[in-house]
Every structure is written in structure tokens, then in C-alpha cells.
Design a protein around this motif. Structure first.
Motif, PDB file in Angstrom:
ATOM      1  N   ALA A 192       3.119   5.873  -3.301  1.00 49.29           N
ATOM      2  CA  ALA A 192       4.002   6.873  -3.374  1.00 49.29           C
ATOM      3  C   ALA A 192       4.256   6.875  -4.776  1.00 49.29           C
ATOM      4  CB  ALA A 192       5.254   6.343  -2.552  1.00 49.29           C
ATOM      5  N   LEU A 193       4.119   5.858  -5.482  1.00 49.31           N
ATOM      6  CA  LEU A 193       4.217   5.710  -6.937  1.00 49.31           C
ATOM      7  C   LEU A 193       3.149   6.266  -7.848  1.00 49.31           C
ATOM      8  CD1 LEU A 193       5.841   2.146  -7.301  1.00 49.31           C
ATOM      9  CD2 LEU A 193       7.164   4.287  -7.136  1.00 49.31           C
ATOM     10  N   MET A 239       7.776  11.148  -0.109  1.00 48.07           N
ATOM     11  CA  MET A 239       7.171   9.799  -0.093  1.00 48.07           C
ATOM     12  C   MET A 239       8.208   8.881  -0.604  1.00 48.07           C
ATOM     13  SD  MET A 239       2.958  10.666  -0.409  1.00 48.07           S
ATOM     14  CE  MET A 239       3.178  11.114  -2.212  1.00 48.07           C
ATOM     15  N   LEU A 240       8.576   9.353  -1.771  1.00 44.91           N
ATOM     16  CA  LEU A 240       9.418   8.477  -2.615  1.00 44.91           C
ATOM     17  C   LEU A 240      10.819   8.029  -1.772  1.00 44.91           C
ATOM     18  CD1 LEU A 240       9.186   9.751  -6.281  1.00 44.91           C
ATOM     19  CD2 LEU A 240       8.045   7.576  -5.264  1.00 44.91           C
ATOM     20  N   SER A 281       0.806  -1.212   0.073  1.00 46.32           N
ATOM     21  CA  SER A 281      -0.041  -0.044   0.004  1.00 46.32           C
ATOM     22  C   SER A 281       1.007   1.197   0.041  1.00 46.32           C
ATOM     23  CB  SER A 281      -1.046  -0.039   1.214  1.00 46.32           C
ATOM     24  OG  SER A 281      -1.889  -1.158   1.115  1.00 46.32           O
ATOM     25  N   PRO A 282       1.871   1.612   1.025  1.00 51.39           N
ATOM     26  CA  PRO A 282       2.420   2.671   0.862  1.00 51.39           C
ATOM     27  C   PRO A 282       3.478   2.725  -0.538  1.00 51.39           C
ATOM     28  CG  PRO A 282       3.584   1.138   2.574  1.00 51.39           C
ATOM     29  CD  PRO A 282       2.126   0.574   2.021  1.00 51.39           C
ATOM     30  N   VAL A 283       3.918   1.938  -0.905  1.00 48.85           N
ATOM     31  CA  VAL A 283       4.419   1.861  -2.266  1.00 48.85           C
ATOM     32  C   VAL A 283       3.869   2.062  -3.235  1.00 48.85           C
ATOM     33  CG1 VAL A 283       6.134   0.433  -3.938  1.00 48.85           C
ATOM     34  CG2 VAL A 283       6.251   0.200  -1.326  1.00 48.85           C
ATOM     35  N   ILE A 308       6.180  12.423 -13.907  1.00 49.15           N
ATOM     36  CA  ILE A 308       5.085  11.623 -14.491  1.00 49.15           C
ATOM     37  C   ILE A 308       3.673  11.946 -13.575  1.00 49.15           C
ATOM     38  CG2 ILE A 308       4.975   9.517 -13.055  1.00 49.15           C
ATOM     39  CD1 ILE A 308       5.047   9.591 -16.901  1.00 49.15           C
ATOM     40  N   GLY A 309       3.754  12.315 -12.404  1.00 48.00           N
ATOM     41  CA  GLY A 309       2.556  12.651 -11.856  1.00 48.00           C
ATOM     42  C   GLY A 309       1.983  13.959 -12.003  1.00 48.00           C
ATOM     43  N   LEU A 310       2.780  14.805 -13.060  1.00 52.84           N
ATOM     44  CA  LEU A 310       2.485  16.247 -13.170  1.00 52.84           C
ATOM     45  C   LEU A 310       1.293  16.102 -14.446  1.00 52.84           C
ATOM     46  CD1 LEU A 310       5.715  17.934 -13.539  1.00 52.84           C
ATOM     47  CD2 LEU A 310       4.023  18.419 -11.559  1.00 52.84           C
TER      48      LEU A 310
END
Length: 383
Positions: A232-233, A252-253, A227-229, A271-273
Motif C-alpha cells: 500500500a505504501l 488501500m491506505l 506485505s500488505p502495508v 508521492i506515488g505520482l
């Protein structure tokens, strides 16, 4: 070959109280006669003959924490004998005759032959130890201000990385004793973790080994799920500041994997932008995350503009929706029920308008004909 027993101890350096040194406190011969070495001659770096022995290498690997002590026998080689005995067999070091005191096994009393000077030195040593403990106790009160790290909470994904950071900060501040580390740990635990700390105190007490606490802490709070991985990704920008999003995802990463290489870290943040933002950044120019942050700051206005445009379009659509919520009055007048559409595009409006124009045209023609028949003068053209 005569053997001599040397007492080694880890003490605070006189030059830097935060640094540790190994000192040689005393020498005992086979007859259990103890000879005290003066404080100025205690640093082991002055004892070349001892440092050259294999026994000392073992002692050096054994003594780790401040105030640790070991008493070991070292064979009296020619170098050792020459260094610590004069020609007449008196115990000396660098021309200074060492003072003999009673063995500790016989008790530290005047009847055992302890001189006032030796007793005074022993009391000073105890006072120094007490002073060190007092200083360390006072410093514990200010640990929160000196430590450069966050409190641990159950939401943190990498407990092993956090505990390694805690140990590194303890080493930086000179907190090396297990007891002091355990005491300091309490200051950096969230309220939700205080029950665990209290239970550990009951089971193992504060005088237990740090390795035991560390192992139990990691086993209790280690998150072995994905879940945390995954969070974060897959964390992406939704709204607000672009820079705030980038900084939060970087943290987080790094909590997930401190050893992640810079290129991968930059790619995962970018990539999250939004696509229209990421496409305006030249990937080949990004060497550090700071380069990405600098580019992001320069593109903040694009997000604000898009949000403003959405508000304008949304307000127009809202006005249209408001019109659609009111029934058409023309349809109601024609007894066609409640129909929701703009009156300007209502079919009955155009039809009723054409009918009225037709009726008006017919009535005017009929009236003109009748007037002409009644009074021919009305048909006369006036020029």
C-alpha cells in the motif's frame, strides 16, 4: 416492607419498529399472584418510581438485545406502594386496576384460573413475536442490497476493520441478535471463505455467541506480515488514468489504517505520482483528498501527451532499428562481409564514388590528348 417482583423485557417500539424500548410486563407479589400490565402502560418511561431505583439501573445495563427478559424484586417503598396499590390494597397503575392471572409456575391452563382475556393477550404476544421473526427473515433476503459494504476476501489486509464495519452496518439496520448477525455474515463472505463458515457451523452452530465467531474470524484471516502495508505504501502510478491510481491507493491506505490523518493520506497518494505531475500541484492548497483528486484530473492531459510523444519517438527508433537489421549492400559488394550500418554513411560508398570520378576525369583528359594529336583541328578554339 413489602417486595414486588417486576418483569422487564426489551421490545420493539410502537412508534418505530426498528427501535427498542424496555417494558414492564407484569407485577408479582410475595404471594405469587401475577398482575398483567396493559400494553399501553408497559413502556418503562411511564414508571417513574421504578426508574428512580438502583435496581432498575442494573436491569437497564443487563438488557441489551430485543426479547431479553429479567424478573427482579424491588422493595416496596412508599413511592412504589403508592404507585401500584390503591388505598384498599388492590394492584393498580395510574387508576387502572390490573388483572390477576395465574403464576407461570403453575402452568398456563384454564384450570389454573386464567381468564379468556388474559389467554387471548398471551396468544397475541406470541403472534407478535412470530410476526417480528417473519419480518426479519424476509429482510435477511434483501441484506445484500441494504448493506453498504464490500464482500470480504482473503486479499483484504485489515480484517479487524472490515468486521467492525460489518457490526456497524448490522446496528444501523437493527440486526442485534447474535444468531442474525451470524446468518448475515455468510452473505458477505467470498467463496474462498465459505469453507471456514461451514466448519464454524459444524463446531459451534448458528446459535452460538457472536463474540466467538468474531474472534475466530479475526484470528483466521488476520494478516500479521508487512506485505500488505509495504504494498500500500509503495504503490505508484505506472500507466493509465491518474485519477484511477489515486482512488485505488486511497482505498488501500484506508484499508491498512482507517484512522490515518488526512495530511498523511494526501502525502502518500501524491508521492506515488510522477514527479513532473506532483511538482505542478501546490501542496499548501490541499486540505482534503478531494482537492488532490481535482488537481489530478486537470493534469491528465500531460500524461496522455507524454505517452503520445513516447510512441512517436519509439516509432522513429523502430525505423532506425529496422535499417540496422539489414546488412549494408556496399560492404557486401566490396566483399567485406555483412556489416550493419546505414548505406548513406558507408565508407565504401564515398571511396568508390571518388574513384569513379577520378577515373572519369583521367579518361576524358587522355581521350582529348589523343584526339588533338590525331587531328590538330580539334585544338582550334571556337569563338
Amino acid at each position: 416492607m413489602e417486595k414486588l417482583r417486576f418483569e422487564f423485557e426489551v421490545k420493539a417500539s410502537s412508534d418505530d419498529p426498528k427501535s427498542n424500548i424496555i417494558s414492564v410486563n407484569s407485577i408479582t407479589d410475595v404471594g405469587k399472584n401475577v398482575f398483567v400490565i396493559p400494553e399501553q402502560y408497559q413502556p418503562v418511561k411511564l414508571h417513574d418510581a421504578i426508574m428512580a431505583t438502583e435496581t432498575f439501573k442494573t436491569v437497564k445495563n443487563t438488557l441489551r438485545r430485543r426479547h431479553d427478559k429479567r424478573q427482579v424484586w424491588i422493595s416496596g417503598t412508599s413511592d412504589i406502594t403508592k404507585c401500584y396499590r390503591d388505598e384498599d390494597g388492590n394492584m393498580q397503575f395510574k387508576g387502572y386496576l390490573l388483572e390477576e392471572i395465574a403464576s407461570t409456575t403453575q402452568g398456563l391452563t384454564p384450570a389454573a384460573g386464567i381468564s379468556e382475556e388474559a389467554l387471548s393477550r398471551i396468544l397475541e404476544s406470541f403472534a407478535e413475536i412470530k410476526s417480528d421473526k417473519l419480518v426479519l427473515t424476509n429482510s435477511m433476503k434483501n441484506l445484500k442490497e441494504k448493506f453498504v459494504m464490500e464482500k470480504f476476501t482473503r486479499k483484504m489486509s485489515n480484517v479487524m476493520q472490515w468486521i467492525m464495519t460489518f457490526e456497524a452496518e448490522c446496528a444501523r439496520l437493527g440486526i442485534e441478535e447474535d444468531t442474525k448477525r451470524i446468518e448475515a455474515l455468510r452473505l458477505f463472505l467470498d467463496d474462498s471463505c465459505q469453507d471456514w463458515y461451514g466448519a464454524m457451523l459444524i463446531k459451534h452452530t448458528v446459535d452460538s455467541e457472536w463474540s466467538l465467531w468474531k474472534k475466530n474470524f479475526c484470528e483466521t484471516y488476520a494478516d500479521k506480515s508487512w506485505s500488505p502495508v509495504r504494498y500500500a505504501l509503495l504503490f505508484r502510478y505506472r500507466q493509465g488514468s491518474l485519477l484511477e491510481y489515486a482512488l485505488k491507493k486511497e482505498r488501500m491506505l484506508l484499508e491498512m489504517n482507517k484512522n490515518m490523518d488526512k495530511s498523511t493520506l494526501i502525502d502518500l497518494i501524491a508521492i506515488g505520482l510522477p514527479n513532473f505531475i506532483a511538482d505542478k500541484i501546490d501542496r499548501n492548497t490541499l486540505k482534503e483528498t478531494e482537492d488532490l483528486f481535482s488537481n489530478i484530473r486537470g493534469l491528465e492531459h500531460l500524461v496522455e501527451k507524454k505517452i503520445w510523444d513516447k510512441k512517436i519517438v519509439g516509432s522513429d527508433n523502430k525505423a532506425k532499428d529496422k535499417n540496422l537489421k539489414e546488412p549494408c549492400r556496399l560492404c557486401e559488394k566490396e566483399n567485406r562481409g555483412k556489416r550493419y550500418h546505414p548505406e548513406s554513411s558507408c565508407w565504401f560508398k564515398n571511396k568508390s564514388g571518388d574513384r569513379r570520378d577520378q577515373i572519369r576525369s583521367v579518361n576524358n583528359f587522355t581521350l582529348e590528348t589523343e584526339l588533338n594529336e590525331v587531328d590538330p583541328k580539334n585544338s582550334t578554339f571556337r569563338h
